[in-house]
Structure formats: structure tokens, C-alpha cells
Design a protein around this motif. Structure first.
Motif, short mmCIF file in Angstrom:
data_model
loop_
_atom_site.label_atom_id
_atom_site.label_comp_id
_atom_site.label_asym_id
_atom_site.label_seq_id
_atom_site.Cartn_x
_atom_site.Cartn_y
_atom_site.Cartn_z
N ALA A 186 0.83 -1.21 0.00
CA ALA A 186 0.00 0.00 0.00
C ALA A 186 0.86 1.26 0.00
N ALA A 187 1.96 1.24 0.76
CA ALA A 187 2.84 2.41 0.81
C ALA A 187 3.48 2.68 -0.54
N ALA A 188 3.80 1.63 -1.28
CA ALA A 188 4.36 1.82 -2.62
C ALA A 188 3.36 2.52 -3.53
N ASP A 189 2.08 2.22 -3.35
CA ASP A 189 1.03 2.85 -4.17
C ASP A 189 0.76 4.30 -3.75
N LEU A 190 0.84 4.57 -2.44
CA LEU A 190 0.43 5.87 -1.91
C LEU A 190 1.57 6.86 -1.77
N GLY A 191 2.81 6.40 -1.88
CA GLY A 191 3.96 7.30 -1.88
C GLY A 191 4.09 8.13 -0.62
N GLU A 192 4.20 9.45 -0.79
CA GLU A 192 4.47 10.34 0.32
C GLU A 192 3.30 10.47 1.29
N ASP A 193 2.14 9.92 0.95
CA ASP A 193 1.00 9.95 1.88
C ASP A 193 1.27 9.13 3.14
N ILE A 194 2.22 8.18 3.07
CA ILE A 194 2.55 7.33 4.21
C ILE A 194 3.87 7.79 4.79
N GLY A 195 3.82 8.26 6.04
CA GLY A 195 5.00 8.88 6.63
C GLY A 195 6.00 7.91 7.21
N ALA A 196 5.60 6.71 7.60
CA ALA A 196 6.52 5.75 8.21
C ALA A 196 5.85 4.38 8.29
N ILE A 197 6.69 3.35 8.35
CA ILE A 197 6.21 1.96 8.46
C ILE A 197 7.02 1.24 9.52
N VAL A 198 6.34 0.44 10.34
CA VAL A 198 7.01 -0.47 11.28
C VAL A 198 6.46 -1.87 11.04
N SER A 199 7.36 -2.83 10.94
CA SER A 199 6.99 -4.24 10.77
C SER A 199 7.40 -5.01 12.00
N VAL B 112 8.89 1.65 -2.41
CA VAL B 112 8.53 2.24 -1.12
C VAL B 112 9.45 3.43 -0.83
N THR B 113 8.85 4.55 -0.46
CA THR B 113 9.63 5.74 -0.08
C THR B 113 9.53 6.04 1.42
N SER B 114 8.62 5.40 2.13
CA SER B 114 8.39 5.67 3.56
C SER B 114 9.51 5.07 4.40
N PRO B 115 10.05 5.80 5.37
CA PRO B 115 11.04 5.23 6.29
C PRO B 115 10.48 3.99 6.97
N LEU C 36 15.14 -2.64 -0.39
CA LEU C 36 14.53 -1.35 -0.06
C LEU C 36 15.45 -0.20 -0.44
N ARG C 37 14.90 0.82 -1.07
CA ARG C 37 15.66 2.02 -1.42
C ARG C 37 15.34 3.19 -0.47
N CYS C 38 14.31 3.01 0.36
CA CYS C 38 13.93 4.05 1.32
C CYS C 38 14.82 3.96 2.55
N PRO C 39 14.84 4.99 3.40
CA PRO C 39 15.54 4.88 4.69
C PRO C 39 14.94 3.72 5.49
N HIS C 40 15.80 2.85 6.00
CA HIS C 40 15.28 1.68 6.71
C HIS C 40 16.30 1.17 7.72
N GLU C 41 15.78 0.43 8.70
CA GLU C 41 16.62 -0.20 9.71
C GLU C 41 16.04 -1.57 10.05
N ILE C 42 16.91 -2.48 10.49
CA ILE C 42 16.48 -3.76 11.07
C ILE C 42 16.92 -3.77 12.52
#
Length: 405
Positions: free
Chosen positions: A313-326, A341-344, A367-373
């Protein structure tokens, strides 16, 4: 959500459930209509506001006349009205309009009493009705699924026998104890300043509407949408813990079911990431149109397959999604969407969940967006070990604080 116990025995159980879910507690007062010569056998039940539910199979099989049924009902109606006076007095009942009514009993044999409680809850405007009990018969569960939105039981034995046989302590519950529990619940409710959740129905297209619970603390400008994973639902106790942390930190939350009850029973839907991601995106657009939360920064919290749906969903909505946690997610199932995906994105995995950890590392490499594990030492896939779920909640809160506020 409002937890409602069925007096008398269901109220002590409901108190524990209400405390665990941090939900208000009340009662729905119903009375079993017992067969005159076998009172333990229910031929139906009555409830407040003139509600009556009859088990036509038992009535017909025992050749009960209308006069015999009416005689039993008149007697039980007097007792029902007495209990309303004793338990509530002048205090109003809890408001159920547009809320989820979680009906709790200590055990369910025929289901007639619980069915009457479902009818009462709907008459009082409940948007969703869930029945829960520690133990129930298979026939009762089957019947209740036709009148409730969901039925939750710890044990459904093939042969139920006595409900008391499933308890170490099945001491009778008196009126005084019920009144004391309700008074204690009202006092605790009066002392809390927690935001009141709103039960909502979310249209996602094709005539499907999904159940959800929207909680918006005062003066917040952010909202975290939970995408539940396979075998879970918006009533997941783990995600409720995380949601409570986020609410306390000033983030709004939406917990909802990505699938209807019937869809969730079909395994293929649980792993249909296109379907799940599409519904999450539709839910996000629905939120953006709501006047009370429009303009809020939106984040996603996904678990298991819900994490893949969040990334899709974040890939579809782009900048509308500010962050993701899994949390213990399967981001690998998002496939090519990972590249868009562009959302951190924060991927939290249990140290003992080695297979899923490997899949998360593979997904992170795409992932090309800012991310951490972040690996939580000693945690398994469900984060059931002491302290591990709280660690997830703190990590998620910090991530959303950083990227949404």
C-alpha cells in the motif's frame, strides 16, 4: 469497545477481559427460559427491552405450548427486572451505539442466553457483536455464529458435559459480588483519561465493509493504521499493547480487519498481498476523507503478512505514508513493491525467529527508502517472551515519533 458480562457467572470473567483490554465494563441482563420439568435445559432466553429468543427445535421436540412458554417467560421477566434494579439502580447502562459489544459468559451450553444478549446489544445500537467464553459446546458456537459477528472460545470440546467441570473453582456468584464488580469498574472508568475508541465500518469497494476501531487522542496530528497478519484480527492482544503505547504517546490508531469473517476462513485470502494491500490503501483514502482526521500524518504498523500489505500500500500511496514499522513481518511477500517504497521503514524481528530474520534481511536489501532492522534478543515470532513485546512497542513509538510528529 464495551465488555458486557452475562450475570451472574459471566461478570467475574468479563471483569478480567475488560481489564486486559482496557475497556469499559457493563452487563447485559438476560434470563434463560428453562423447560418447566427440566430447568437446566434452555428452550430460549429473554433480555432487556422485551427481547425474546426461542430455540424452536427444543420447543417443538418437547411439544411446548404457547401458554407454557408464556408462563415461564412471565416468571423470568420478573427476575430480570429485579436484577436490572439491583445491578444498575439509577445508573444508565453503558452506551453501545456504534461500538463493539464484547459479550462474555463463563461458559455456553445451548447459546440461547448469549443469543438473546446479542439481540439486546444490536437493539442498543452496537455496530459489532462478539461473543467470548472460556468454554462452549460445538452446537452453541455454530448457532451463535449466525447472530454474532465473531465467536471466541478457548475450548470447544466435542462433548461439553458440565461447564463447572472445566473450572478449578466454580463457586456461585451472588448479586452482591456482581454489584461490587460493576461499581469498581465504574470507579476506575471515572478515573481514566484514556481516549474513547470509536467503532467504525470502512467501505473498501465491491460492497465490502470492514470493521475497525479508531482511537484519536486529544490534539494529535498523526494516525497509525494497523495491518494485522495471518490468523490475527483487530482484537489481537499483541497489537492492542502496541496501540496503547502509541495512544499514550499521542498518536491516533486504527485497528481493523483486512478480511471479512468468511474471507478469513479461506487460506488463499490470507496470503493475497494484492488484495490486502489494496484494502489497506482504500482504508487510508477513507481516513483522508474523514473530517475528524483529515490532514493527519499516517503511518503503518504491520505484522506477519500485514507487513507485506503495508509495504504494498505504501508503494502505491507514496508520500502519503510517513513511516512503516513491521513486527515479525514478511516484507519479502511485497515483491517488486519493495523497490518503490519511499516511507522510512523499521523492521523488528525476534532473535530466535531465524527464518523470518533471514527473509527480512533479504527484503531490506531491496529497499531504497531509509530503513533499519532491529533484532530483539531472545524473542520468538510472536514476541511472547517477558518484556519483548514492550520493547517492540517502545521501538515503534520512537520510530513514529521521529517520522510522523
Amino acid at each position: 469497545m464495551v465488555v458486557v458480562g452475562l450475570p451472574r457467572g459471566g461478570v467475574p470473567v468479563a471483569e478480567e477481559v475488560a481489564e486486559a483490554l482496557a475497556a469499559p465494563l457493563d452487563v447485559i441482563i438476560v434470563r434463560k427460559l428453562g423447560v418447566p420439568w427440566q430447568p437446566e435445559l434452555a428452550m430460549g432466553a429473554i433480555g432487556e427491552d422485551g427481547v425474546r429468543v426461542l430455540n424452536s427445535e427444543i420447543v417443538d421436540r418437547l411439544h411446548m405450548s404457547a401458554e407454557e412458554v408464556q408462563h415461564v417467560e412471565q416468571r423470568e421477566r420478573q427476575e430480570l427486572e429485579r436484577r436490572v434494579r439491583v445491578y444498575r439502580g439509577r445508573r444508565p447502562r453503558a452506551e453501545l451505539t456504534d461500538k463493539t459489544a464484547l459479550i462474555v459468559d463463563d461458559g455456553i451450553a445451548t447459546g440461547s442466553t448469549a443469543a438473546a444478549a446479542c439481540a439486546v446489544a444490536r437493539a442498543h445500537g452496537a455496530a459489532r457483536v462478539v461473543v467470548a467464553a472460556p468454554v462452549a459446546s460445538t452446537s452453541a458456537v455454530r448457532m451463535l455464529r449466525s447472530v454474532a459477528d465473531a465467536v471466541v472460545c478457548v475450548d470447544v470440546p466435542v462433548a461439553l458435559g458440565s461447564i463447572g467441570a472445566h473450572y478449578r473453582d466454580f463457586s456461585p456468584t451472588g448479586d452482591a459480588e456482581v454489584s461490587k464488580i460493576l461499581e469498581r469498574a465504574r470507579s476506575e472508568s471515572a478515573d481514566t483519561t484514556d481516549p474513547s475508541p470509536l467503532d467504525v465500518r470502512i467501505p473498501v469497494g465491491d460492497g465490502v465493509a470492514l470493521s475497525g476501531r479508531l482511537t484519536v487522542p486529544a490534539q494529535t496530528q498523526s494516525l497509525v493504521v494497523f495491518a494485522h497478519g495471518s490468523g490475527s484480527s483487530m482484537d489481537s492482544p499483541r497489537n492492542r499493547v502496541v496501540s496503547a503505547y502509541l495512544n499514550e504517546a499521542g498518536h491516533g490508531t486504527l485497528q481493523f480487519d483486512l478480511l471479512t469473517y468468511e474471507e478469513a476462513r479461506q487460506r488463499r485470502h490470507v496470503f493475497d498481498i494484492d488484495l490486502l494491500g489494496g484494502r489497506l490503501a482504500a482504508t487510508t483514502r477513507w481516513l483522508q476523507r474523514r473530517p475528524d482526521v483529515s490532514g493527519y500524518r499516517i503511518g503503518y504498523f504491520g505484522a506477519s503478512t500485514g507487513a507485506a500489505a503495508a509495504l504494498r500500500a505504501a508503494a502505491d500511496l507514496g508520500e502519503d505514508i510517513g513511516a512503516i514499522v513491521s513486527r515479525g513481518g514478511r516484507p519479502d511477500l511485497a515483491g517488486a513493491s519493495l523497490l518503490e517504497v519511499t516511507s522510512p521503514t523499521l523492521l523488528v524481528v525476534g532473535g530466535r525467529d531465524t527464518d523470518v530474520l533471514g527473509l527480512n534481511r533479504q527484503a531490506a536489501a531491496r529497499l531504497r527508502c531509509p530503513h533499519e532492522i532491529v533484532v530483539v534478543a531472545g524473542a520468538g515470532h510472536l514476541f511472547e517472551e517477558p518484556g519483548t513485546l514492550e520493547t517492540v512497542a517502545e521501538l515503534a513509538t520512537t520510530w513514529f515519533d521521529r517520522h510522523l510528529l
